[in-house]
Structures are given as C-alpha cells and as structure tokens.
Enzyme design. Structure first.
Site, mmCIF file in Angstrom:
data_model
loop_
_atom_site.group_PDB
_atom_site.id
_atom_site.type_symbol
_atom_site.label_atom_id
_atom_site.label_comp_id
_atom_site.label_asym_id
_atom_site.label_seq_id
_atom_site.Cartn_x
_atom_site.Cartn_y
_atom_site.Cartn_z
ATOM 1 N N ASN A 1 -5.430 -6.948 8.996
ATOM 2 C CA ASN A 1 -6.619 -7.600 8.310
ATOM 3 C C ASN A 1 -6.109 -8.572 7.390
ATOM 4 O OD1 ASN A 1 -8.970 -8.553 7.079
ATOM 5 N ND2 ASN A 1 -9.701 -6.264 6.520
ATOM 6 N N ASP B 1 2.126 -7.000 2.534
ATOM 7 C CA ASP B 1 0.825 -6.102 2.722
ATOM 8 C C ASP B 1 1.387 -4.813 3.621
ATOM 9 O OD1 ASP B 1 -1.769 -5.352 2.923
ATOM 10 O OD2 ASP B 1 -2.538 -6.856 4.272
ATOM 11 N N HIS C 1 0.897 -1.104 -0.026
ATOM 12 C CA HIS C 1 -0.093 0.129 0.006
ATOM 13 C C HIS C 1 0.913 1.237 -0.251
ATOM 14 C CE1 HIS C 1 -3.611 -2.436 0.684
ATOM 15 N NE2 HIS C 1 -2.946 -3.011 1.576
ATOM 16 N N LEU C 2 0.955 1.983 -1.053
ATOM 17 C CA LEU C 2 1.883 3.248 -1.153
ATOM 18 C C LEU C 2 1.111 4.474 -0.870
ATOM 19 C CD1 LEU C 2 3.946 2.438 -4.464
ATOM 20 C CD2 LEU C 2 4.453 2.025 -2.254
ATOM 21 N N ARG C 3 -0.365 4.325 -0.888
ATOM 22 C CA ARG C 3 -1.212 5.397 -0.206
ATOM 23 C C ARG C 3 -1.307 6.431 -0.920
ATOM 24 N NH1 ARG C 3 -3.708 1.715 2.986
ATOM 25 N NH2 ARG C 3 -2.349 1.387 4.903
ATOM 26 N N HIS D 1 -2.914 -12.726 1.159
ATOM 27 C CA HIS D 1 -2.616 -12.709 2.731
ATOM 28 C C HIS D 1 -3.363 -13.927 3.535
ATOM 29 C CE1 HIS D 1 -5.889 -10.193 2.565
ATOM 30 N NE2 HIS D 1 -5.328 -9.081 2.612
HETATM 31 O O1 DOR Z 1 -4.190 -4.906 7.446
HETATM 32 C C1 DOR Z 1 -4.524 -4.357 6.364
HETATM 33 N N1 DOR Z 1 -4.324 -2.975 5.991
HETATM 34 N N2 DOR Z 1 -5.137 -5.276 5.588
HETATM 35 C C2 DOR Z 1 -5.877 -4.835 4.490
HETATM 36 O O2 DOR Z 1 -6.250 -5.840 3.635
HETATM 37 C C3 DOR Z 1 -5.785 -3.361 4.016
HETATM 38 C C4 DOR Z 1 -4.767 -2.757 4.823
HETATM 39 C C5 DOR Z 1 -4.806 -1.163 4.490
HETATM 40 O O3 DOR Z 1 -4.928 -0.754 3.428
HETATM 41 O O4 DOR Z 1 -4.140 -0.556 5.441
HETATM 42 ZN ZN ZN Z 2 -6.025 -7.362 2.177
#
Ligand code: DOR
Ligand code: ZN
Length: 429
Positions: free
Chosen positions: A279, A306, A62-64, A232
């Site tokens: 998650n 992740d 996740h590069l946001r 995951h």
């Molecule tokens: O822990 C998680 N964070 N699981 C995900 O599926 C999404 C991710 C997030 O975007 O923060």
């Molecule tokens: Zn996920």
C-alpha cells in the site's frame, strides 16, 4: 576507540568529494580526512575498492514496537537496518498503542538506546489513534524527540483535519508526511486498478485514490505554509503534481520505494503472491519508468523502504486477507546500485543525496559530512559484491521480501554510528 579507514573511495556531494582518501575516526567524530594518514593505536581497516559515504538514513520504516513484536521489534528492525547499511531510520507511528503521545515517543527512544543497532528517529501521529478525527499530542511528542508527523498507513480523509494539524503543528517546524489514500476511491482495493485487477478479479486501488490527496495536501500546504513530504509516491501524474509544487516554490518533497521503482503490477499473477501486496499498490511499468526519471531529475528527493514486516502466517492467507507491506531494509542499497547506478541512470553522488543527505535534511536531523569534526555516522559498501537476496537469510524477524532470490550487485560491508562499529565485514555487531 580510534579507526583508521584506509583507501576508500569517498563520495560526498555536499563537499564535492569523489575520490580515494583515508578517514580517521576518533571517539564519535571524524578526526581527519586526507591521503596517507597514520595514527598511533588506531585499528586499521583496509577499504580498497569500497565506497565510503555519509551514513544512510531510511526515513520510512515500520519497527512494529511497541505492540507487534511478533513481526519486528526495535532490536531486530535496527539489526536489519545495520545489515542494509543504514545508520538511522525514522520509525512510523502505527504501533500498538499508536505513537501519538510523548510517552510512546520516549519509549521508542529509550528502547532504541538500549538495544538499537542504529539511530532511531521517531515520528509521531498527526491525529489521535491515526483515526483522522482529533489532534495528537504534537508538542509533547516533539519535546520527547519526535522528528516528523504522519498518519502513515492511513490517508487523513477530512481536508479540514489536515489543515488543523498543519496550522497548529507548524509551530514546531517539523515536516508533515502524507500517506495519500482517499478511502472513497480506494475502498477495499487490493491491487492497482487496471489490467491486473480486472484479469485476477480483485478490487482495484486506483491511481486517482492517491493523486487526489497529493493534490489536496499540496493545496493545504500552500494555505498553511507547512512543510509537506509525500510518502511512497507511485504514479506518473502524482509525480507531476509534486514537480509543479516545487516549480511554484512550495516546501514540498517526496519519497519513492525500491519496490515501486523495480516491481510493477505485472509481478502479481494468478498465483496471487501476497508478498507483492503493498500500500500503495505496485503500479504500471509506465509509472515505474516515470519514478526512475523523477529519481534522476531530482523530483524524487529520497529513497525509502517502507520496510513493513509481517509474520509468515499473515501473508499466507488469501490475497484479500493478507496485510499490505514488504520488508526492504536489507535490499534497498543493493537494488539502487544494481538497477539505477550500474546502468548509468544515476551516479553515486546522486545515490548519496537520495539515501543520506535529503532524508537528514527533510527530517531535520544532524547532517553528516566526510570532514574533520563531523559525527562519524558512515556507510561503507562494496559496489561489486554479487549476492542473492535471502540466500543467507534475513536479519529482520520477517521474510516478506518481494525481491527474494534476485541476484544483486553491491552490498554494505561496514557501518559506523557515532564512531561505533555496527556492521563489520558484512556482519552486524
Ligand atoms: O504497505 C504498507 N504497509 N503500506 C503502509 O502504508 C503501511 C505498511 C504497514 O504498516 O504494514
Ligand atoms: Zn504508508
């Protein structure tokens, strides 16, 4: 620019390479591999005692960016990737706006070309706005360079919608990556449902909430003929479902994270450590053991992080209000070496399959071999370097790392992306 990499231990299972040799890089390619190479004018780098492998790729990051640059952006996220030894990452589409059109994919690629420290392979949402209701602009995104489709962060609740995505989108030949979460079972679940959720009085996120969608998506992949990748994976029974799908000959793969391999629900005590809120949730020790066996026997195809950066204030809230996720790019390789290679569960060849070869194959991006003519995307690591996580800070903007303070062995020292040095002697260039 030319580099002559001397005396590295080269591991490339695709070529059966496992021994010491030199590598000459000229421009963006490997020019030569062999003993005692010499090259006029090349910068010589002595890699005695280090391993040199095809560049690592993390296919779940996740590069946001765009939209949540206070957590991470393409510059800082790829900087963390380079520090961790990666030459490429697959960016998840839960950005703001969501990456569900070609324009956003184009933005990610353009920005990565401007400021990135590694290659960025964008993934595109399966459904518009990650809402699970209507198709995203799949063709438009592929035309702009999307390598995969996923609604990561969300399970698609409607089975018919998954079928529609796969039936329509399979013409593009890209993999569908499933975040498996049945909301009717998971609800507001915070931690694995079981001993820990009961003891701490928190709502449970049951294993079945994940397994039901793993089973469902395997069925829909069979129905549609689409390529399916389970993201995951965390449970022993979920892994058994993937194993059975593979035995049946379906094109199904899966990934596991270091945090689901090396942490368990027992890390969540009555201090309510929100850094451990992820998650899917950290599961039982038995599940983690099953994952490690799956990594060794080939059921788990790829190791991913992740990498999910969050601002300190977000994680400082009560457990139920803190967001899910922990960072991972800077610790993944070292955790794998420390906890699986050093104890003899897997060898370096298998490590390369998990962190380089399989992610490239599943994403359909350029494969890298340590041989003349190949693109010079290379990772060098020192297998004996001992270090403490977080002791010298993080390259990521966020520090929600669940392994902070842990002593690890092994760390990337040098990385080349298309013949350009992105990590030199442990420092990001
Ligand atoms: O822990 C998680 N964070 N699981 C995900 O599926 C999404 C991710 C997030 O975007 O923060
Ligand atoms: Zn996920």
């Amino acid at each position: 620019m030319a580099f002559l990499l001397k005396s590295a231990h080269i591991v490339d299972p695709a070529l059966g390479l496992d021994g010491v040799a030199d590598v000459l890089i000229e421009g963006d390619r490997i020019a030569e591999v062999g003993p005692d190479l010499a090259a006029e004018g090349a910068e010589i780098i002595d890699l005695t005692g280090k391993y040199l492998v095809p560049g690592l790729v993390d296919m779940h990051v996740h590069l946001r960016d765009p939209g949540q640059e206070y957590k991470e952006d393409i510059e800082s996220g790829t900087r963390a990737a380079a520090k961790g030894g990666f030459t490429g990452v697959c960016a998840m589409p839960n950005t703001d706006p969501v990456t569900d059109t070609g324009a956003i994919v184009q933005y990610v690629k353009t920005r990565a070309a401007e400021v990135g420290h590694c290659r960025v392979y964008p993934s595109g949402a399966m459904t518009r706005g990650l809402k699970g209701e209507a198709l995203s602009e799949m063709g438009d995104m592929v035309a702009r360079g999307a390598v995969a489709f996923t609604d990561d962060g969300h399970g698609i609740q409607d089975a018919g919608m998954v079928r529609t995505c796969m039936d329509y989108g399979k013409m593009f030949g890209k993999v569908f990556m499933s975040h498996c979460q049945d909301n009717s079972l998971v609800g507001e679940g915070q931690v694995n449902e079981g001993v820990v959720s009961t003891r701490l009085g928190m709502l449970g996120w049951p294993a079945e909430g994940e397994e039901v969608q793993i089973a469902r998506d395997i069925q829909i992949a069979r129905l549609t003929g689409a390529r399916l990748h389970i993201q995951h994976i965390t449970t022993a029974r979920g892994l058994a479902l993937v194993r059975a799908a593979k035995d049946e000959g379906l094109d199904v793969t899966c990934e596991a994270t270091p945090h689901h391999l090396f942490l368990t629900e027992d890390a969540i005590d009555d201090t309510y450590p929100t850094v451990m809120k992820v998650n899917p949730p950290l599961r039982t020790a038995e599940d983690a053991r099953a994952l490690a066996l799956g990594v060794a026997d080939g059921t788990v195809d790829a190791i991913v992080t992740d990498h999910a950066p969050h601002a300190a204030w977000e994680k400082a809230r009560e457990f139920a209000f803190a967001p899910f996720g922990m960072t991972g790019l800077e610790t993944s390789l070292a955790l794998m070496i420390t906890h699986l290679v050093k104890p003899g569960v897997i060898g370096y060849g298998r490590l390369v399959e998990l962190m380089s070869i399989a992610p490239r194959r599943i994403l359909g991006v350029e494969e890298v071999r340590i041989e003349a003519g190949a693109t010079a995307d290379l990772t060098v690591f020192d297998p004996e370097l001992a270090w403490t996580v977080g002791a010298d800070g993080y390259e990521s903007k966020s520090d929600n790392c669940g392994f902070d303070g842990e002593s690890l062995t092994g760390r990337a020292t040098d990385v080349f992306v298309g013949g350009m040095r992105t990590l030199a002697g442990g420092s990001v260039c």
